[in-house]
Motif scaffolding. Sequence first.
Motif, PDB file in Angstrom:
ATOM      1  N   LYS A 158       0.853  -1.183   0.000  1.00  0.00           N
ATOM      2  CA  LYS A 158       0.000   0.000   0.000  1.00  0.00           C
ATOM      3  C   LYS A 158       0.890   1.234   0.000  1.00  0.00           C
ATOM      4  N   GLY A 159       0.597   2.165  -0.906  1.00  0.00           N
ATOM      5  CA  GLY A 159       1.375   3.395  -0.998  1.00  0.00           C
ATOM      6  C   GLY A 159       0.519   4.619  -0.749  1.00  0.00           C
ATOM      7  N   HIS A 160       1.086   5.783  -1.070  1.00  0.00           N
ATOM      8  CA  HIS A 160       0.359   7.040  -0.862  1.00  0.00           C
ATOM      9  C   HIS A 160      -0.809   7.181  -1.829  1.00  0.00           C
ATOM     10  N   HIS A 161      -0.702   6.535  -2.997  1.00  0.00           N
ATOM     11  CA  HIS A 161      -1.697   6.743  -4.044  1.00  0.00           C
ATOM     12  C   HIS A 161      -2.692   5.600  -4.200  1.00  0.00           C
ATOM     13  N   GLN A 166      -3.210  14.445  -5.516  1.00  0.00           N
ATOM     14  CA  GLN A 166      -1.773  14.573  -5.295  1.00  0.00           C
ATOM     15  C   GLN A 166      -1.476  15.732  -4.350  1.00  0.00           C
ATOM     16  N   GLN A 167      -2.196  16.834  -4.515  1.00  0.00           N
ATOM     17  CA  GLN A 167      -2.000  17.995  -3.638  1.00  0.00           C
ATOM     18  C   GLN A 167      -2.403  17.661  -2.204  1.00  0.00           C
ATOM     19  N   GLU A 168      -3.452  16.870  -2.053  1.00  0.00           N
ATOM     20  CA  GLU A 168      -3.948  16.545  -0.712  1.00  0.00           C
ATOM     21  C   GLU A 168      -2.968  15.691   0.089  1.00  0.00           C
ATOM     22  N   ILE A 169      -2.232  14.828  -0.600  1.00  0.00           N
ATOM     23  CA  ILE A 169      -1.301  13.934   0.115  1.00  0.00           C
ATOM     24  C   ILE A 169       0.137  14.421   0.058  1.00  0.00           C
ATOM     25  N   MET A 170       0.347  15.614  -0.518  1.00  0.00           N
ATOM     26  CA  MET A 170       1.708  16.101  -0.763  1.00  0.00           C
ATOM     27  C   MET A 170       2.549  16.145   0.507  1.00  0.00           C
ATOM     28  N   GLU A 171       1.971  16.622   1.609  1.00  0.00           N
ATOM     29  CA  GLU A 171       2.756  16.778   2.837  1.00  0.00           C
ATOM     30  C   GLU A 171       3.226  15.436   3.380  1.00  0.00           C
ATOM     31  N   GLN A 172       2.319  14.464   3.502  1.00  0.00           N
ATOM     32  CA  GLN A 172       2.731  13.165   4.033  1.00  0.00           C
ATOM     33  C   GLN A 172       3.696  12.454   3.087  1.00  0.00           C
ATOM     34  N   LYS A 173       3.524  12.666   1.773  1.00  0.00           N
ATOM     35  CA  LYS A 173       4.424  12.070   0.793  1.00  0.00           C
ATOM     36  C   LYS A 173       5.825  12.674   0.924  1.00  0.00           C
ATOM     37  N   LEU A 174       5.883  13.996   1.111  1.00  0.00           N
ATOM     38  CA  LEU A 174       7.167  14.685   1.259  1.00  0.00           C
ATOM     39  C   LEU A 174       7.904  14.181   2.493  1.00  0.00           C
ATOM     40  N   LEU A 175       7.180  14.009   3.586  1.00  0.00           N
ATOM     41  CA  LEU A 175       7.813  13.549   4.826  1.00  0.00           C
ATOM     42  C   LEU A 175       8.420  12.163   4.648  1.00  0.00           C
ATOM     43  N   ALA A 176       7.727  11.294   3.922  1.00  0.00           N
ATOM     44  CA  ALA A 176       8.210   9.923   3.730  1.00  0.00           C
ATOM     45  C   ALA A 176       9.413   9.865   2.804  1.00  0.00           C
ATOM     46  N   GLU A 177       9.450  10.764   1.818  1.00  0.00           N
ATOM     47  CA  GLU A 177      10.473  10.689   0.770  1.00  0.00           C
ATOM     48  C   GLU A 177      11.592  11.713   0.936  1.00  0.00           C
ATOM     49  N   LEU A 178      11.516  12.527   1.976  1.00  0.00           N
ATOM     50  CA  LEU A 178      12.451  13.634   2.161  1.00  0.00           C
ATOM     51  C   LEU A 178      13.928  13.242   2.061  1.00  0.00           C
ATOM     52  N   LYS A 236      19.412   2.723   6.727  1.00  0.00           N
ATOM     53  CA  LYS A 236      19.488   4.077   7.277  1.00  0.00           C
ATOM     54  C   LYS A 236      19.904   5.077   6.208  1.00  0.00           C
ATOM     55  N   PRO A 237      19.100   6.134   5.955  1.00  0.00           N
ATOM     56  CA  PRO A 237      19.497   7.160   4.985  1.00  0.00           C
ATOM     57  C   PRO A 237      20.722   7.924   5.471  1.00  0.00           C
ATOM     58  N   PRO A 238      21.483   8.532   4.556  1.00  0.00           N
ATOM     59  CA  PRO A 238      22.698   9.239   4.955  1.00  0.00           C
ATOM     60  C   PRO A 238      22.440  10.496   5.760  1.00  0.00           C
ATOM     61  N   LEU A 239      21.312  11.169   5.500  1.00  0.00           N
ATOM     62  CA  LEU A 239      21.011  12.431   6.171  1.00  0.00           C
ATOM     63  C   LEU A 239      19.592  12.385   6.724  1.00  0.00           C
ATOM     64  N   ILE A 240      19.483  12.297   8.036  1.00  0.00           N
ATOM     65  CA  ILE A 240      18.170  12.316   8.673  1.00  0.00           C
ATOM     66  C   ILE A 240      18.302  12.905  10.069  1.00  0.00           C
ATOM     67  N   GLY A 241      17.524  13.963  10.316  1.00  0.00           N
ATOM     68  CA  GLY A 241      17.608  14.652  11.592  1.00  0.00           C
ATOM     69  C   GLY A 241      16.535  14.204  12.563  1.00  0.00           C
ATOM     70  N   GLY A 242      16.444  14.930  13.669  1.00  0.00           N
ATOM     71  CA  GLY A 242      15.462  14.595  14.688  1.00  0.00           C
ATOM     72  C   GLY A 242      14.051  14.949  14.292  1.00  0.00           C
ATOM     73  N   ASP A 243      13.909  15.898  13.363  1.00  0.00           N
ATOM     74  CA  ASP A 243      12.595  16.259  12.854  1.00  0.00           C
ATOM     75  C   ASP A 243      12.739  16.719  11.404  1.00  0.00           C
ATOM     76  N   THR A 244      11.637  17.086  10.790  1.00  0.00           N
ATOM     77  CA  THR A 244      11.648  17.461   9.375  1.00  0.00           C
ATOM     78  C   THR A 244      12.539  18.657   9.102  1.00  0.00           C
ATOM     79  N   THR A 245      12.446  19.682   9.940  1.00  0.00           N
ATOM     80  CA  THR A 245      13.234  20.901   9.744  1.00  0.00           C
ATOM     81  C   THR A 245      14.727  20.593   9.790  1.00  0.00           C
ATOM     82  N   GLU A 246      15.133  19.778  10.760  1.00  0.00           N
ATOM     83  CA  GLU A 246      16.549  19.433  10.892  1.00  0.00           C
ATOM     84  C   GLU A 246      17.032  18.616   9.700  1.00  0.00           C
TER      85      GLU A 246
END
Length: 253
Positions: free
Chosen positions: A39-42, A188-200, A236-246
Amino acid sequence: KAPEDTDEQPTIPVFPLRRMVDLQSHTLGHYELSLALGKGHHGVTFRARDLENDRTVALKVLSPDFPDNVNELKRFAQAMKVAAPLVNHPHLVHIYGAGKIGPYVWIAQELVEGDNLKAIFAHPESSRSTWRGAWRLAWQIGQALESIHRKHLVHGNITAANILIGSDGNVKLNDFNFQEAIKGAVFQQEIMEQKLLAELPYIAPEKLDRDAFVDEPIADIYSLGVATYVRLSGGKPPLIGGDTTETIEMILA
């Protein structure tokens, strides 16, 4: 096969995305749906039997929230029509056809027996982090990217979920031209935020800087670099902070 719009099956139940796995055992056009593969975002991808062509496929069924209007459906159809003949590379998942039946838009694809890069780390026996596995991923997906880049096309969404690792060790890139197919859609616009968080972690830094020039083929290669690191590091991704902003700050730096 060009996408088609067939609304001849009023008996197909309409489930929201969160319940679409319940489509198992139903028939969608000439596809008999069996197990949900993911199951994915779409939407949800099912193992299915193509009764018309007598083969087993992976059938990606999108949320009934898509399309919102006829223009969104036309864009989807055109993008799939462009993509289908181009995915003849051994490391791109083949597209057999696409269309709409009742409330659901679908894409019939080659079935890859195995797992995606994200899922393999849930299975200790298949998630061993060896340099050979990472090298194979980089080399094989790199060849697929070279093939589409030579045609002046890009993937634009290389993530762990879109990289399939077969039981034979072969690696294939999924969802070619899918981003283009749903670009600008209301869903796509409705799920953009959750999709961005997963793929950041896979997004190239220039895509996170609104003033930066984005060379899309280079951004694809950046995302492949992240995926290679993930395969090598055990998930583990190479760059991942404690939250989205980081995380964004780390990528930009």
